[in-house]
Write an enzyme that holds these catalytic residues in place. Structure first.
Site, short mmCIF file in Angstrom:
data_model
loop_
_atom_site.label_atom_id
_atom_site.label_comp_id
_atom_site.label_asym_id
_atom_site.label_seq_id
_atom_site.Cartn_x
_atom_site.Cartn_y
_atom_site.Cartn_z
N ASP A 108 -14.00 2.47 8.59
CA ASP A 108 -14.74 2.37 7.34
C ASP A 108 -15.53 3.67 7.25
O ASP A 108 -16.43 3.91 8.05
CB ASP A 108 -15.68 1.16 7.38
CG ASP A 108 -16.50 1.00 6.11
OD1 ASP A 108 -16.65 1.97 5.36
OD2 ASP A 108 -17.02 -0.11 5.88
N VAL A 109 -15.19 4.52 6.30
CA VAL A 109 -15.78 5.86 6.26
C VAL A 109 -17.28 5.83 5.97
O VAL A 109 -17.96 6.84 6.14
CB VAL A 109 -15.06 6.77 5.25
CG1 VAL A 109 -13.60 6.96 5.67
CG2 VAL A 109 -15.16 6.22 3.83
N ILE A 136 -7.29 6.41 0.49
CA ILE A 136 -8.36 5.45 0.24
C ILE A 136 -9.17 5.89 -0.98
O ILE A 136 -9.33 7.09 -1.24
CB ILE A 136 -9.29 5.27 1.45
CG1 ILE A 136 -9.94 6.59 1.87
CG2 ILE A 136 -8.53 4.65 2.61
CD1 ILE A 136 -10.98 6.45 2.95
N THR A 170 -0.55 -1.75 -6.63
CA THR A 170 -1.22 -1.90 -5.35
C THR A 170 -2.49 -2.71 -5.54
O THR A 170 -2.95 -2.94 -6.66
CB THR A 170 -1.59 -0.52 -4.77
OG1 THR A 170 -2.52 0.11 -5.65
CG2 THR A 170 -0.35 0.36 -4.61
N LYS A 207 -11.29 11.88 -8.97
CA LYS A 207 -10.00 12.42 -8.53
C LYS A 207 -9.87 13.90 -8.88
O LYS A 207 -9.20 14.67 -8.16
CB LYS A 207 -8.86 11.62 -9.15
CG LYS A 207 -8.72 10.20 -8.62
CD LYS A 207 -8.31 10.16 -7.17
CE LYS A 207 -7.95 8.74 -6.75
NZ LYS A 207 -7.54 8.64 -5.34
N SER A 225 0.82 -1.21 0.00
CA SER A 225 0.00 0.00 0.00
C SER A 225 0.86 1.26 0.00
O SER A 225 1.89 1.33 0.69
CB SER A 225 -0.91 0.03 1.23
OG SER A 225 -1.80 -1.06 1.25
N TYR A 275 -9.35 4.32 -16.90
CA TYR A 275 -9.48 4.90 -15.55
C TYR A 275 -10.92 5.33 -15.29
O TYR A 275 -11.37 5.40 -14.15
CB TYR A 275 -8.50 6.06 -15.38
CG TYR A 275 -8.23 6.42 -13.94
CD1 TYR A 275 -7.77 5.46 -13.05
CD2 TYR A 275 -8.43 7.71 -13.47
CE1 TYR A 275 -7.50 5.79 -11.73
CE2 TYR A 275 -8.16 8.04 -12.16
CZ TYR A 275 -7.70 7.09 -11.29
OH TYR A 275 -7.45 7.41 -9.99
#
Length: 258
Positions: A68-69, A96, A197, A166, A23, A159
């Protein structure tokens, strides 16, 4: 550990996003710890805990807690524990992101509303939440860092919806840098080149993306989590005190190429 390199001694920070030893967040944790920072580490859930706890032990983490959001109350509990343990915070690293696979692999034009909302919730809004909770603990200023990607600025094949997500994250970074600057809180997005990752493995044809980045980058090599960690360690340090609101590329120069 070389005592002469402890230039972050006394600084305390939260790192969100370690899943395993590959990570980006773990690369950051190692570098920050080597520089003397004290760390709080989170893991996603019980399944992830068995992988994260040994890594947290390796960096002498003072706190290791679930986050965990999307789970109500977990962020509040985390910051209550940080307040009790330290009463202050000097940096936060947010690493994250999530998007349902069907939406990630489909066209932006076809993205579902629930998929878009979840991707934004986990990948972008959670950074805002972390900043809001961290702000009162950054009494002497601090640094907030999040992870972006070149697909926020340019179209990167496969993507897909994570590009707009993003892009929103990078814009959020600039606005928070403006709002928090008077308190001495600096905010950046760090944009690494493609890394192998677990999160990246969900991107379709990722190996082709890796090969293309290696060929196009002026350095003709991939970056690794240690490269990203070193950059984040600098950004947390007083040496970066005049920098804020930037998207910092750590990609061997790939982003400058046509």
């Amino acid at each position: 550990m070389n005592i002469n390199n402890q230039f972050l001694a006394g600084k305390k920070g939260l790192i969100v996003g370690i899943a395993n030893e590959h990570s980006i967040a773990y690369g950051c944790a190692k570098s920050l710890r080597e520089a003397g920072a004290e760390l709080a580490i989170t893991y996603l859930n019980a399944k992830a805990e068995k992988y994260v706890r040994p890594l947290a032990d390796q960096v002498d983490a003072r706190l290791v807690m679930p986050l965990d959001v999307e789970e109500p109350g977990q962020m509040q509990a985390l910051f209550a524990a940080i307040t009790e343990q330290w009463g202050q915070l000097d940096f936060v690293i947010h690493s994250i992101a999530f998007c349902p696979m069907d939406d990630l692999h489909g066209r932006v034009t076809d993205c579902s509303l629930p998929g878009f909302q979840q991707a934004m919730r986990v990948s972008c809004y959670s950074f805002i939440e972390l900043a809001r909770h961290a702000e009162p603990l950054m009494k002497n200023g601090g640094t907030l860092l999040t992870m972006s990607y070149h697909g926020a600025d340019k179209v990167v094949e496969n993507y897909n919806i994570m590009g707009p997500v993003k892009a929103a994250l990078e814009s959020t970074t600039r606005y928070m840098a403006h709002e928090l600057g008077a308190k001495g809180i600096r905010v950046h997005a760090v944009s690494p080149g493609p890394l192998k990752t677990r999160a990246a493995s969900g991107i379709a044809h990722f190996d082709a993306l890796i090969d293309d980045a290696t060929q196009r980058a002026p350095q003709h090599r991939l970056v690794d989590i240690e490269d990203v960690g070193a950059t984040c360690t600098f950004l947390v340090s007083d040496g970066a005190r005049s920098l804020t609101g930037q998207t910092i590329y750590v990609d061997g120069g790939c982003n400058i190429m046509a």
